[in-house]
Design a protein around this motif. Structure first.
Motif, PDB file in Angstrom:
ATOM      1  N   SER A 280       0.825  -1.206   0.000  1.00  0.00           N
ATOM      2  CA  SER A 280       0.000   0.000   0.000  1.00  0.00           C
ATOM      3  C   SER A 280       0.859   1.256   0.000  1.00  0.00           C
ATOM      4  N   ILE A 281       1.898   1.284   0.827  1.00  0.00           N
ATOM      5  CA  ILE A 281       2.786   2.452   0.897  1.00  0.00           C
ATOM      6  C   ILE A 281       3.500   2.668  -0.433  1.00  0.00           C
ATOM      7  N   LEU A 282       3.996   1.597  -1.028  1.00  0.00           N
ATOM      8  CA  LEU A 282       4.708   1.723  -2.302  1.00  0.00           C
ATOM      9  C   LEU A 282       3.775   2.169  -3.422  1.00  0.00           C
ATOM     10  N   LYS A 283       2.535   1.708  -3.410  1.00  0.00           N
ATOM     11  CA  LYS A 283       1.573   2.157  -4.426  1.00  0.00           C
ATOM     12  C   LYS A 283       1.328   3.652  -4.305  1.00  0.00           C
ATOM     13  N   ARG A 284       1.232   4.148  -3.050  1.00  0.00           N
ATOM     14  CA  ARG A 284       1.008   5.583  -2.853  1.00  0.00           C
ATOM     15  C   ARG A 284       2.259   6.394  -3.185  1.00  0.00           C
ATOM     16  N   ALA A 285       3.430   5.811  -2.918  1.00  0.00           N
ATOM     17  CA  ALA A 285       4.679   6.463  -3.320  1.00  0.00           C
ATOM     18  C   ALA A 285       4.754   6.563  -4.844  1.00  0.00           C
ATOM     19  N   LYS A 286       4.292   5.506  -5.513  1.00  0.00           N
ATOM     20  CA  LYS A 286       4.310   5.489  -6.977  1.00  0.00           C
ATOM     21  C   LYS A 286       3.501   6.641  -7.555  1.00  0.00           C
ATOM     22  N   GLU A 287       2.379   6.990  -6.895  1.00  0.00           N
ATOM     23  CA  GLU A 287       1.525   8.076  -7.379  1.00  0.00           C
ATOM     24  C   GLU A 287       2.233   9.428  -7.323  1.00  0.00           C
ATOM     25  N   ALA A 288       3.246   9.542  -6.454  1.00  0.00           N
ATOM     26  CA  ALA A 288       3.992  10.804  -6.333  1.00  0.00           C
ATOM     27  C   ALA A 288       5.229  10.832  -7.222  1.00  0.00           C
ATOM     28  N   MET A 289       5.497   9.734  -7.931  1.00  0.00           N
ATOM     29  CA  MET A 289       6.687   9.630  -8.768  1.00  0.00           C
ATOM     30  C   MET A 289       6.443  10.208 -10.158  1.00  0.00           C
ATOM     31  N   THR A 290       7.469  10.817 -10.715  1.00  0.00           N
ATOM     32  CA  THR A 290       7.503  11.126 -12.136  1.00  0.00           C
ATOM     33  C   THR A 290       8.325  10.034 -12.824  1.00  0.00           C
ATOM     34  N   ASP A 291       8.497  10.149 -14.120  1.00  0.00           N
ATOM     35  CA  ASP A 291       9.311   9.157 -14.834  1.00  0.00           C
ATOM     36  C   ASP A 291      10.772   9.209 -14.412  1.00  0.00           C
ATOM     37  N   ASN A 292      11.179  10.307 -13.770  1.00  0.00           N
ATOM     38  CA  ASN A 292      12.584  10.457 -13.349  1.00  0.00           C
ATOM     39  C   ASN A 292      12.804  10.162 -11.869  1.00  0.00           C
ATOM     40  N   THR A 293      11.738   9.821 -11.156  1.00  0.00           N
ATOM     41  CA  THR A 293      11.850   9.563  -9.721  1.00  0.00           C
ATOM     42  C   THR A 293      12.241   8.109  -9.471  1.00  0.00           C
ATOM     43  N   ARG A 294      13.138   7.912  -8.512  1.00  0.00           N
ATOM     44  CA  ARG A 294      13.458   6.571  -8.041  1.00  0.00           C
ATOM     45  C   ARG A 294      13.137   6.470  -6.551  1.00  0.00           C
ATOM     46  N   ILE A 295      12.746   5.282  -6.132  1.00  0.00           N
ATOM     47  CA  ILE A 295      12.609   4.988  -4.708  1.00  0.00           C
ATOM     48  C   ILE A 295      13.878   4.266  -4.262  1.00  0.00           C
TER      49      ILE A 295
END
Length: 369
Positions: A280-295
């Motif tokens: 769930s946390i990673l899915k919500r983090a994904k929503e804040a990512m652009t194509d250039n964002t890495r976790i």
């Protein structure tokens, strides 16, 4: 299951003799008193006295030096011989340290672990059975009526809080120099979300390492207040902001910015959640990512440790999460976290191993269609 070589050697074969196995079984049975004797030998300075002596010490010399009764010293010394932290010269009746005793004194990880287990965990372990059955941190109620230890960190007794933070920071701090190099020199990060940023220690490291980076710390509101107090007046603190969020609430969203952050940093964070919560946390983090964002996920993955004693500590730490922290998380291995990453629609780009006290950084990208 994939294991690093030293772990495979230890965890796939039983090489003990029957006599050694019997002794280990008794060592386990008497484990609580083994721990307390070793802790008291350290706390009272007896191991230090013996180490610093020229030819070891007699029982009477230890009585004179500590002010303890002959009875008390005799009990401690005899137990310590059985534990294996001291030995005796039968010709002189002088006691000296073993290698194990030396490590108890000199290994900083061992000292941190002893304080953490005595001050934070020891009484709570009694409720481990209940915690395993219910998925709730049954031992936490000894300190307060919170759902997780993180809600009550700012309210824990001083010594408990001190040992908790010493444990938490010891393992992360040693990995910071290499982690900073990876984040800023290899990936050229300029903006970063520090998820579960706690007191802002990593955020301060970031703004100190890179004069341009902007850091947003995401954590519980009470932790954000502690973070603000901690960074106040410190160099680079003006480039750190806070965002209060309860990530156990699956409706709580990450802040979304038009340009997005370059990095979403999660250090010793995901081990605080169950696998479903991690997804769930990673899915919500994904929503804040652009194509250039890495976790960037930094964890002490138990299957990737260079030496087995580190894995031993990590697998025991999992039960702290069970009994005290939250009731449903643990120290994960690579397989578990990779499964969570894939379930969240993300992909592993790379893994950097052997940072500090056995950390790895998993670099995660969006799964491109």
């Amino acid at each position: 299951m994939q294991l690093f070589p030293d772990l495979k050697k230890r965890y796939t074969e039983d090489k003990m003799t029957a006599r050694e196995a019997q002794r280990m079984a008794e060592f386990i049975a008497w484990g609580p008193v083994v721990f307390q004797v070793a802790r008291i030998m350290l706390k009272r300075g007896i191991l230090d006295m013996i180490r610093n002596s020229d030819n070891g010490m007699t029982r009477q010399e230890i009585v004179n030096a500590t002010g303890l009764s002959d009875y008390a010293v005799k009990c401690l010394l005899e137990a310590s011989m059985s534990i294996g932290i001291i030995i005796v010269d039968t010709d002189t009746d002088r006691f000296s340290l073993t290698k194990t005793g030396w490590f108890l004194i000199n290994d900083p990880a061992t000292r941190v672990n002893i304080d953490f287990n005595h001050d934070v965990n020891y009484k709570g372990w009694f409720h481990l059975d209940e915690a395993l059955e219910t998925g709730k941190p049954a031992g936490l109620r000894l300190f307060g009526e919170w759902q997780t230890v993180y809600e009550g960190l700012s309210s824990l007794p001083d010594q408990v809080q001190k040992s908790w933070f010493a444990f938490d920071h010891f393992y992360s701090d040693s990995s910071f120099p290499e982690a900073l190099r990876i984040i800023f020199d290899e990936y050229h990060v300029k903006s970063l979300y520090d998820v579960g940023g706690n007191t802002g220690k990593w955020a301060l490291q970031c703004v100190g390492y890179n004069k341009d980076v902007e850091v947003t710390v995401l954590d519980l509101p009470q932790q954000i207040e502690m973070m603000r107090q901690n960074i106040s007046g410190k160099a680079g603190g003006e480039r750190i902001s806070g965002y209060g969020i309860n990530l156990l609430d699956n409706t709580a969203l990450f802040p979304v910015k038009q340009q997005g952050p370059d990095a979403i940093w999660m250090s010793q964070f995901l081990d605080c959640f169950s696998m479903d919560e991690i997804v769930s946390i990673l899915k919500r983090a994904k929503e804040a990512m652009t194509d250039n964002t890495r976790i960037f996920i930094m964890e002490t993955l138990w299957d990737r440790q260079r030496y087995e004693p580190a894995t031993f500590c990590l697998n025991m730490t999992s039960l702290y999460f069970t009994a005290i922290a939250n009731g449903n998380s643990k120290m994960y291995n690579t397989e578990d976290l990779t499964d969570c990453i894939h379930r969240a629609g993300l992909v592993v780009e790379a893994i950097h191993d052997h940072l500090g006290q056995g950390h790895s950084i998993i670099v995660v990208d969006k799964l491109m269609s």
